[in-house]
Design a protein around this motif. Structure first.
Motif, PDB file in Angstrom:
ATOM      1  N   GLY A  73       0.767  -1.319  -0.075  1.00 18.43           N
ATOM      2  CA  GLY A  73      -0.055  -0.093  -0.024  1.00 18.43           C
ATOM      3  C   GLY A  73       0.978   1.235  -0.066  1.00 18.43           C
ATOM      4  O   GLY A  73       2.033   1.246  -0.327  1.00 18.43           O
ATOM      5  N   LYS A  74       0.114   2.351   0.422  1.00 18.18           N
ATOM      6  CA  LYS A  74       0.877   3.683   0.540  1.00 18.18           C
ATOM      7  C   LYS A  74       0.834   4.136   2.023  1.00 18.18           C
ATOM      8  O   LYS A  74      -0.288   4.001   2.495  1.00 18.18           O
ATOM      9  N   HIS A  75       1.704   4.629   2.135  1.00 13.79           N
ATOM     10  CA  HIS A  75       1.904   5.681   3.565  1.00 13.79           C
ATOM     11  C   HIS A  75       2.258   6.949   3.272  1.00 13.79           C
ATOM     12  O   HIS A  75       3.206   7.324   2.803  1.00 13.79           O
ATOM     13  N   ILE A  76       1.256   8.048   3.717  1.00 14.08           N
ATOM     14  CA  ILE A  76       1.450   9.237   3.125  1.00 14.08           C
ATOM     15  C   ILE A  76       1.554   9.854   4.450  1.00 14.08           C
ATOM     16  O   ILE A  76       0.804   9.791   5.665  1.00 14.08           O
ATOM     17  N   GLU A  77       2.464  11.195   4.794  1.00 15.17           N
ATOM     18  CA  GLU A  77       2.740  11.717   5.988  1.00 15.17           C
ATOM     19  C   GLU A  77       2.239  13.255   5.472  1.00 15.17           C
ATOM     20  O   GLU A  77       2.895  13.951   4.487  1.00 15.17           O
TER      21      GLU A  77
END
Length: 81
Positions: A40-44
């Motif tokens: 998946g994607k991890h966005i900060e």
């Protein structure tokens, strides 16, 4: 600034070809005991402290821009300041 993370994953019923490729490659690296790899994607995001409803704003961003709600689900985590 308030740090917020958004994690986006394909819904469980959606095939994850990237995860499957990683899963198939593991035995060739002599790595065993791992199954059902999902990627998946991890966005900060750093949100200005002047924003009253940080979680609400980021939910809108995630729903309208960061994830495709038809095939993906996401979680929003507001980190304590």
């Amino acid at each position: 600034m308030t740090r917020v993370t958004v994690d986006v994953m394909l819904k469980p019923e959606i095939l994850d070809p990237e995860g499957q490729a990683v899963e198939r490659a593991l035995p060739s690296l002599d790595l065993h005991g791992i199954a059902d790899v999902r990627i998946g994607k991890h966005i900060e995001l750093d949100v200005d402290d002047a924003v009253e409803d940080v979680a609400g704003l980021v939910e809108q961003v995630a729903d309208r821009l960061l994830a495709n709600p038809v095939i993906e689900e996401y979680t929003v985590t507001v980190e304590p300041s």
